[in-house]
Design a protein around this motif. Sequence first.
Motif, mmCIF file in Angstrom:
data_model
loop_
_atom_site.group_PDB
_atom_site.id
_atom_site.type_symbol
_atom_site.label_atom_id
_atom_site.label_comp_id
_atom_site.label_asym_id
_atom_site.label_seq_id
_atom_site.Cartn_x
_atom_site.Cartn_y
_atom_site.Cartn_z
ATOM 1 N N ASN A 121 0.829 -1.209 0.000
ATOM 2 C CA ASN A 121 0.000 0.000 0.000
ATOM 3 C C ASN A 121 0.858 1.250 0.000
ATOM 4 O O ASN A 121 0.554 2.231 -0.691
ATOM 5 N N ILE A 122 1.944 1.240 0.771
ATOM 6 C CA ILE A 122 2.838 2.397 0.821
ATOM 7 C C ILE A 122 3.471 2.652 -0.544
ATOM 8 O O ILE A 122 3.580 3.792 -1.003
ATOM 9 N N ARG A 123 3.878 1.573 -1.207
ATOM 10 C CA ARG A 123 4.581 1.708 -2.488
ATOM 11 C C ARG A 123 3.637 1.945 -3.671
ATOM 12 O O ARG A 123 4.102 2.249 -4.781
ATOM 13 N N ALA A 167 -1.284 5.116 5.597
ATOM 14 C CA ALA A 167 -1.728 6.157 4.665
ATOM 15 C C ALA A 167 -0.786 7.352 4.692
ATOM 16 O O ALA A 167 -0.504 7.957 3.646
ATOM 17 N N VAL A 168 -0.286 7.704 5.884
ATOM 18 C CA VAL A 168 0.689 8.795 5.989
ATOM 19 C C VAL A 168 1.964 8.435 5.242
ATOM 20 O O VAL A 168 2.497 9.233 4.463
ATOM 21 N N ALA A 169 2.461 7.218 5.470
ATOM 22 C CA ALA A 169 3.680 6.782 4.787
ATOM 23 C C ALA A 169 3.486 6.758 3.274
ATOM 24 O O ALA A 169 4.376 7.145 2.510
ATOM 25 N N ARG A 170 2.317 6.320 2.822
ATOM 26 C CA ARG A 170 2.008 6.290 1.382
ATOM 27 C C ARG A 170 2.058 7.697 0.787
ATOM 28 O O ARG A 170 2.548 7.898 -0.333
ATOM 29 N N ALA A 171 1.562 8.674 1.544
ATOM 30 C CA ALA A 171 1.595 10.057 1.062
ATOM 31 C C ALA A 171 3.010 10.613 1.028
ATOM 32 O O ALA A 171 3.354 11.416 0.159
#
Length: 256
Positions: A121-123, A167-171
């Motif tokens: 999800n992050i990537r 979600a924060v890391a994904r952003a």
Amino acid sequence: MTVTGGVGVRSARESGTAAVVARGLTKVYGRGDAAVHALRGVDVSFATGAFTAIMGPSGSGKSTLMHCLAGLDTVSGGQVHIGDVELTGLGDKQLTLLRRERIGFIFQAFNLLPTLTAEQNIRLPLEIAGRQADTDLFDRVVETVGLGDRLGHRPTELSGGQQQRVAVARALISKPQVIFADEPTGNLDSRSGAEVLSFLRTSVHELGQTIVMVTHDPVAASYADRVVFLRDGSLVSELVGPTPQSVLDTLMKLEA
């Protein structure tokens, strides 16, 4: 511009470099007697490497402002710039590309794909853009949001706070020029919300990220460097170095 060190962050903030600028921004829904003026000539800028909150009473236009700044909604008049690019002159395809390359989003609903692990999800934004992750940045982002032992877990195996950290890391992972956060702690308990807000603040002060957050919560707003206040579609006040009490006092005056 992404600043990667503490000294650089201070320099960017002290110099007042703007990541996002709105001038004369208006937004009208409907026509004639049914027209609703959601934004009335808003002039506002958001500094690079700073954490800014947008607040106001219900119906003040704060979500509309964020959506117009992020290119998620069209404007009726005025201009919006992300860095050196004017959003208001772009077509749909150009806007999509700009949002992919320069803007990150964090929403109240975590918007994670349930079949993917936390790491996948992050990537995901990088995969969609056909870009490789910067290994050092990935490791630093994961460390910043405290997800090192959760990367192989799917969303259903994570708490709400952990999902929002994904979600924060994904952003963060795509190194956007600015991240827009819309009520990012709205679905979290107070402890999880405080953790997410701390991670957001850390991403600003240590990673040099620029964050613009809409919230109704004075405690959440106190994590920001600056709070701007709307009422009836107009920018009416701001606080630098806010506290929960100073934010609450300002809101009470606006609602009086």
